[in-house]
Design an enzyme around this catalytic site. Structure first.
Site, PDB file in Angstrom:
ATOM      1  N   CYS A   1     -11.670  -4.518  -0.940  1.00  0.00           N
ATOM      2  CA  CYS A   1     -12.550  -3.358  -1.194  1.00  0.00           C
ATOM      3  C   CYS A   1     -13.906  -3.550  -0.527  1.00  0.00           C
ATOM      4  O   CYS A   1     -14.490  -2.596  -0.007  1.00  0.00           O
ATOM      5  CB  CYS A   1     -12.750  -3.151  -2.700  1.00  0.00           C
ATOM      6  SG  CYS A   1     -11.231  -2.749  -3.569  1.00  0.00           S
TER       7      CYS A   1
ATOM      8  N   ARG B   1      -5.446   2.612  -3.465  1.00  0.00           N
ATOM      9  CA  ARG B   1      -6.393   3.055  -2.422  1.00  0.00           C
ATOM     10  C   ARG B   1      -5.971   4.449  -1.957  1.00  0.00           C
ATOM     11  O   ARG B   1      -5.172   4.599  -1.034  1.00  0.00           O
ATOM     12  CB  ARG B   1      -6.381   2.064  -1.259  1.00  0.00           C
ATOM     13  CG  ARG B   1      -6.741   0.663  -1.679  1.00  0.00           C
ATOM     14  CD  ARG B   1      -6.712  -0.328  -0.518  1.00  0.00           C
ATOM     15  NE  ARG B   1      -6.664  -1.681  -1.048  1.00  0.00           N
ATOM     16  CZ  ARG B   1      -7.704  -2.360  -1.507  1.00  0.00           C
ATOM     17  NH1 ARG B   1      -8.903  -1.816  -1.459  1.00  0.00           N
ATOM     18  NH2 ARG B   1      -7.569  -3.573  -1.994  1.00  0.00           N
TER      19      ARG B   1
HETATM   20  C1  BEZ Z   1      -9.123  -6.400  -3.168  1.00  0.00           C
HETATM   21  O1  BEZ Z   1      -9.171  -7.451  -2.535  1.00  0.00           O
HETATM   22  O2  BEZ Z   1      -9.860  -5.469  -2.918  1.00  0.00           O
HETATM   23  C2  BEZ Z   1      -8.103  -6.281  -4.254  1.00  0.00           C
HETATM   24  C3  BEZ Z   1      -6.893  -6.892  -4.094  1.00  0.00           C
HETATM   25  C4  BEZ Z   1      -5.940  -6.799  -5.097  1.00  0.00           C
HETATM   26  C5  BEZ Z   1      -6.231  -6.080  -6.252  1.00  0.00           C
HETATM   27  C6  BEZ Z   1      -7.444  -5.438  -6.378  1.00  0.00           C
HETATM   28  C7  BEZ Z   1      -8.398  -5.518  -5.382  1.00  0.00           C
END
Ligand code: BEZ
Length: 229
Positions: A59, A142
Site C-alpha cells: 500500500c 485493492r
Molecule cells: C500490503 O503490503 O500492502 C499488504 C499486504 C497484504 C495484506 C495487506 C496489505
C-alpha cells in the site's frame, strides 16, 4: 442503484455498483475534511480506490505511485480519493511517516495530497463491494472505481492483497474512457493514446457496406474497422 448480494450462511447483504450504475452516494470523514461523494467533485472524473491497510508495504508503494501521478490525473480532470477501514489518526500518522521516512524507487519526501476516507464502520467499503471475505475478513481488496462527470461508474478493477496496482493501466483507462466518449468510438486490445480507434459495429447492411469504402477508415472486415483520431 447497485447489485445486492446475500451471503447464504450469515444472511449478510452487501452491495456492489456495476458498470453503468450511478456511483453510490455517501458522506465520510477524510484526511482533507468532510467529503460528500461524488457531488463534491462536480463534473470531474473520479477515481475512488480502496487499499487494505495503512502502514503496510505494498500500500505504501501504491500511495507513492498515486501521489507521483496526481498532477497527471489533475490534467485529465480526474480527482483521486483513497479509502481503508483504518482510523483518521492512523491515516494521518501514515501519511506523515511516508513523507518523513520512506524512500522507495527513487522517491523520498513524498506528500500524499489526495484525501483518504476513514471507513472504520465499513459503510463505504460495503456500499462499493470493496470487502471480499474470501480474500480478507477485515481488510479491503485493492479496488479501483472509475466514475465519469455524470457520476456513472464506467470501469472497475480489482486486485488481490498481494499485488500492487499497475498505475499506467489506471491512467490508460481514464484516457481511454475520455477518448471513447469524445469521439464515439471503441478502443481495441492494448490501445494506448496515438493508436487507431475501433468503429462501433454497424447496425444496418447499408452502413456495413458504406463504411468499407469510406476514406480514412481501414476495414479488415465489415465489422472490424479502425480510424485515426
Ligand atoms: C500490503 O503490503 O500492502 C499488504 C499486504 C497484504 C495484506 C495487506 C496489505
Amino acid at each position: 442503484m447497485s447489485c445486492e448480494l446475500q451471503n447464504q450462511s450469515t444472511n449478510q447483504v452487501w452491495s456492489m455498483p456495476r458498470i453503468g450504475d450511478p456511483a453510490p452516494e455517501f458522506r465520510a470523514m477524510t484526511t482533507k475534511g468532510k467529503l460528500n461523494f461524488p457531488s463534491d467533485y462536480g463534473d470531474s472524473w473520479k477515481i475512488l480506490f480502496s487499499h487494505p491497510a495503512d502502514f503496510t508495504p505494498v500500500c505504501t508503494t501504491e500511495f507513492i505511485a498515486f501521489a507521483n501521478m496526481q498532477e497527471e490525473f489533475e490534467k485529465l480532470n480526474t480527482k483521486i480519493v483513497g479509502l481503508s477501514v483504518d482510523s483518521l489518526s492512523s491515516h494521518i500518522a501514515w501519511v506523515r511517516n511516508i513523507k518523513e521516512k520512506i524512500v522507495w524507487d527513487g522517491n523520498a519526501n513524498v506528500d500524499i495530497n489526495f484525501p483518504i476516507i476513514v471507513d472504520l464502520s465499513k459503510k463505504v467499503s460495503n456500499l462499493y463491494g470493496m470487502l471480499m471475505p474470501g480474500e480478507s475478513n477485515n481488510a479491503c481488496v485493492r479496488a479501483v472505481f472509475f466514475i465519469d462527470p455524470k457520476n456513472i461508474v464506467r470501469a472497475i478493477i480489482y486486485y488481490p492483497l498481494v499485488l500492487g496496482r499497475n498505475f499506467d493501466e489506471i491512467k490508460r483507462v481514464i484516457i481511454a474512457l475520455q477518448t471513447a466518449d469524445a469521439h464515439d468510438v471503441a478502443l481495441p486490445a492494448n490501445w494506448v493514446p496515438g493508436k487507431e480507434a475501433v468503429l462501433h459495429s454497424p447496425i444496418t447492411t447499408d452502413e456495413a457496406q458504406e463504411r468499407c469504402a469510406q476514406e480514412g477508415i481501414n476495414c479488415t472486415e465489415w465489422y472490424l474497422c479502425t480510424k485515426k483520431l
